[in-house]
Scaffold this active site. Structure first.
Site, PDB file in Angstrom:
ATOM      1  N   ARG B  12       0.822  -1.204   0.000  1.00  0.00           N
ATOM      2  CA  ARG B  12       0.000   0.000   0.000  1.00  0.00           C
ATOM      3  C   ARG B  12       0.871   1.276   0.000  1.00  0.00           C
ATOM      4  O   ARG B  12       1.002   1.955  -1.005  1.00  0.00           O
ATOM      5  CB  ARG B  12      -0.961   0.007   1.214  1.00  0.00           C
ATOM      6  CG  ARG B  12      -2.099   1.011   1.095  1.00  0.00           C
ATOM      7  CD  ARG B  12      -1.779   2.453   1.453  1.00  0.00           C
ATOM      8  NE  ARG B  12      -1.335   2.630   2.837  1.00  0.00           N
ATOM      9  CZ  ARG B  12      -0.873   3.772   3.311  1.00  0.00           C
ATOM     10  NH1 ARG B  12      -0.768   4.846   2.516  1.00  0.00           N
ATOM     11  NH2 ARG B  12      -0.459   3.869   4.568  1.00  0.00           N
ATOM     12  N   ASP B  13       1.538   1.528   1.112  1.00  0.00           N
ATOM     13  CA  ASP B  13       2.293   2.778   1.253  1.00  0.00           C
ATOM     14  C   ASP B  13       3.474   2.819   0.290  1.00  0.00           C
ATOM     15  O   ASP B  13       3.833   3.877  -0.238  1.00  0.00           O
ATOM     16  CB  ASP B  13       2.780   2.902   2.700  1.00  0.00           C
ATOM     17  CG  ASP B  13       3.322   4.286   3.016  1.00  0.00           C
ATOM     18  OD1 ASP B  13       3.033   5.234   2.272  1.00  0.00           O
ATOM     19  OD2 ASP B  13       4.053   4.405   4.006  1.00  0.00           O
ATOM     20  N   HIS B 206       6.089   4.210  12.588  1.00  0.00           N
ATOM     21  CA  HIS B 206       6.198   4.122  11.129  1.00  0.00           C
ATOM     22  C   HIS B 206       7.327   5.076  10.734  1.00  0.00           C
ATOM     23  O   HIS B 206       7.108   6.257  10.507  1.00  0.00           O
ATOM     24  CB  HIS B 206       4.853   4.545  10.533  1.00  0.00           C
ATOM     25  CG  HIS B 206       4.751   4.449   9.043  1.00  0.00           C
ATOM     26  ND1 HIS B 206       3.964   3.509   8.417  1.00  0.00           N
ATOM     27  CD2 HIS B 206       5.302   5.171   8.050  1.00  0.00           C
ATOM     28  CE1 HIS B 206       4.042   3.669   7.098  1.00  0.00           C
ATOM     29  NE2 HIS B 206       4.854   4.676   6.851  1.00  0.00           N
ATOM     30  N   HIS B 208      10.512   6.483   8.466  1.00  0.00           N
ATOM     31  CA  HIS B 208      11.074   6.559   7.115  1.00  0.00           C
ATOM     32  C   HIS B 208      12.583   6.699   7.246  1.00  0.00           C
ATOM     33  O   HIS B 208      13.086   7.327   8.179  1.00  0.00           O
ATOM     34  CB  HIS B 208      10.468   7.740   6.351  1.00  0.00           C
ATOM     35  CG  HIS B 208       9.121   7.423   5.780  1.00  0.00           C
ATOM     36  ND1 HIS B 208       8.649   7.942   4.606  1.00  0.00           N
ATOM     37  CD2 HIS B 208       8.138   6.601   6.230  1.00  0.00           C
ATOM     38  CE1 HIS B 208       7.444   7.474   4.355  1.00  0.00           C
ATOM     39  NE2 HIS B 208       7.101   6.671   5.325  1.00  0.00           N
ATOM     40  N   CYS B 239      12.018   7.797  -3.011  1.00  0.00           N
ATOM     41  CA  CYS B 239      11.858   8.960  -3.882  1.00  0.00           C
ATOM     42  C   CYS B 239      12.655   8.665  -5.151  1.00  0.00           C
ATOM     43  O   CYS B 239      13.870   8.778  -5.164  1.00  0.00           O
ATOM     44  CB  CYS B 239      12.435  10.143  -3.122  1.00  0.00           C
ATOM     45  SG  CYS B 239      12.223  11.695  -3.911  1.00  0.00           S
ATOM     46  N   ASN B 248      10.241   4.640   3.030  1.00  0.00           N
ATOM     47  CA  ASN B 248       9.895   3.762   4.135  1.00  0.00           C
ATOM     48  C   ASN B 248      11.101   2.966   4.616  1.00  0.00           C
ATOM     49  O   ASN B 248      11.919   2.508   3.816  1.00  0.00           O
ATOM     50  CB  ASN B 248       8.839   2.752   3.665  1.00  0.00           C
ATOM     51  CG  ASN B 248       7.451   3.349   3.608  1.00  0.00           C
ATOM     52  OD1 ASN B 248       6.899   3.744   4.623  1.00  0.00           O
ATOM     53  ND2 ASN B 248       6.896   3.438   2.412  1.00  0.00           N
TER      54      ASN B 248
END
Lengths: 307, 307
Positions: B12-13, B206, B208, B239, B248
């Site tokens: 998903r993310d 969560h 990054h 990115c 992530n």
């Protein structure tokens, strides 16, 4: 005096582990940019045989041209290297051994005891030169957590090699996670063992970021009281056959972490992030440091290295 | 029951933040490999408008074909998304808000209070469906350390949003360092503040890895008692315009760190390291995870991804 010392090893340990031969002028430009970014301790080269490490075969040409503004050290693998280094006027020297017999034999073709005996002779040469305090000597202890040939290395073994180096007279030991496997729990165990025998101010860590744990290991060691870390601009010294593979902890990642943690380093991240780009251009691959890439991206995607 | 829960958010993310549209069959193959590697909690998709996130426009096609062996969740941005998710039989739902007003407005075009009011209505819908315990609901709180528009975010602001989410009835909050700036010191401050108001068992992080600090942040949170972390296989969601840029936290880096720290996760690193390779092949770039690359390199350079 900054709160944490950073020893930049990109020009030596980084370039030694890259396949390309970097021209002396480009090395000097790289080092100039590192100094401009605020790095004050730089391992500039190695007086190793050019047959073994052609990447550093220009040590005699490089050394007299090093820019002012930083203290430079050089690796000396043996008496012959020491002779060459002294002829160049090198005053900060680094010796290299391992905590694993198997690794030391594979790497320098002798056992640890033999390495240490060689260092004793080299220290005698320095003493014969007159004032020992004129020289600063660092001892690297590689494979301090695990050896690629013989597996896990016990902290007591590492402590014993470090203690011998201190007895021989080195000013600082740099304890290396050569294959980049350690996690903070192991760093804690080893650091506590080291502190039982060696002053914290004489211990540096040399972490590799092969599996993404180097910054976490620095954080743990810092929390325990270690105040000197080695790193390599752009993470130079990675394993180039696998894109993105991590070798040396990147100086940018270290500086970002320390800066954001409120710890003074004297290094500016933005110019540092630019310093290794000419080298990566020559190597034909992008830099490996996430903090570096983030800093360059903020400066505009067009400056994001070699894409 | 493992010592630490890993919530895999790659499908998903991760995919939401990659430019390529991944075919449903390839997503299912990816998810199958994640399950085979031992991951048991996977955020599989989002019931967001396909106009906003075309990458996840196949949620209705994907959901009924998800393989057995794991618990799947889906992001639901609003009442319309909830309706679609419930029609698919989704029982694990995630809501999304921020700790920064500015970020929430830029991201979902409403303030935090308005987001929370929407979640309350969505919780009412779940209650009307009968047994609330049939559902598990997670609330994401993004930009919990810093907002790209409004700067640093105070822990008390994060705690307040998390507390409201718990009051509304979410089972877990996932606290996100959306732009990947945090260092362990900040994680310590925020975690201590959160623990004053919220049970540790209801808090996930969560992180990054934009600047290489994610594993260090996990280590800190783990030390303090947090037991659930989000991550993305291969670091999907980076990115892509800057090669090597980190998004992530990579699941491989997380699993390597936990494994080596002696913490049971139930996940096997080697098959995990392979799981995202078909996706990176499609994206046309190498994976971002250092532990993954190291694991693949040990399996042989020829398997090192997309080089």
């Amino acid at each position: 005096m900054t709160a944490v010392r950073i020893v930049e090893v990109g020009p030596r340990d980084g370039l030694q582990n890259e396949p390309a031969l970097v021209p002396t002028d480009l090395k000097l430009r790289f080092i100039r940019l590192l100094v401009d970014a605020g790095l004050t301790e730089i391992e500039a080269t190695s007086f190793v045989s050019p047959k073994w490490v052609p990447q550093l075969g220009d040590a005699e040409q490089l050394w007299p041209r090093l820019p002012g503004g930083a203290k430079y050290s050089a690796l000396v693998p043996n008496a012959r290297g020491l002779e060459r280094a002294l002829a160049c006027g090198v005053r900060r020297l680094a010796f290299f051994t391992a905590a694993s017999e198997a690794f030391n034999r594979k790497n320098v073709n002798m056992g640890i005891a033999e390495s240490l005996a060689g260092f004793e002779q080299m220290m005698s040469v320095l003493k014969e030169r007159g004032n020992r305090s004129e020289f600063w000597v660092r001892g690297y202890v590689s494979t301090a957590f695990e050896c690629p040939y013989s597996g896990r290395v016990e902290p007591k073994v590492v402590v014993s090699v470090c203690r011998r180096l201190i007895e021989i007279g080195v000013d600082e030991v740099s304890v290396g996670d050569t294959i980049g496997v350690a996690v903070p729990r192991e760093v804690r165990d080893l650091t506590r063992s080291l502190f039982e025998e060696i002053e914290p101010g004489r211990i540096a860590y040399h972490f590799h970021d092969t599996r993404g744990t180097a910054v976490a290991n620095v954080a743990e060691a810092l929390e325990l009281g270690v105040r000197c870390f080695d790193s390599s601009a752009g993470g130079l010294g990675g394993c180039p056959y696998a894109p993105g593979a991590g070798g040396n902890l990147a100086t940018e990642d270290l500086v970002y972490f320390l800066d954001r943690s409120g710890i003074e380093t004297g290094v500016s991240l933005e110019p540092l992030a630019m310093a290794s780009l000419p080298i990566f251009d020559l190597l034909g691959r992008p830099p490996q440091s996430k903090a570096q890439i983030a800093a360059l991206s903020l400066a505009g995607p067009s400056q994001a290295g070699t894409e």
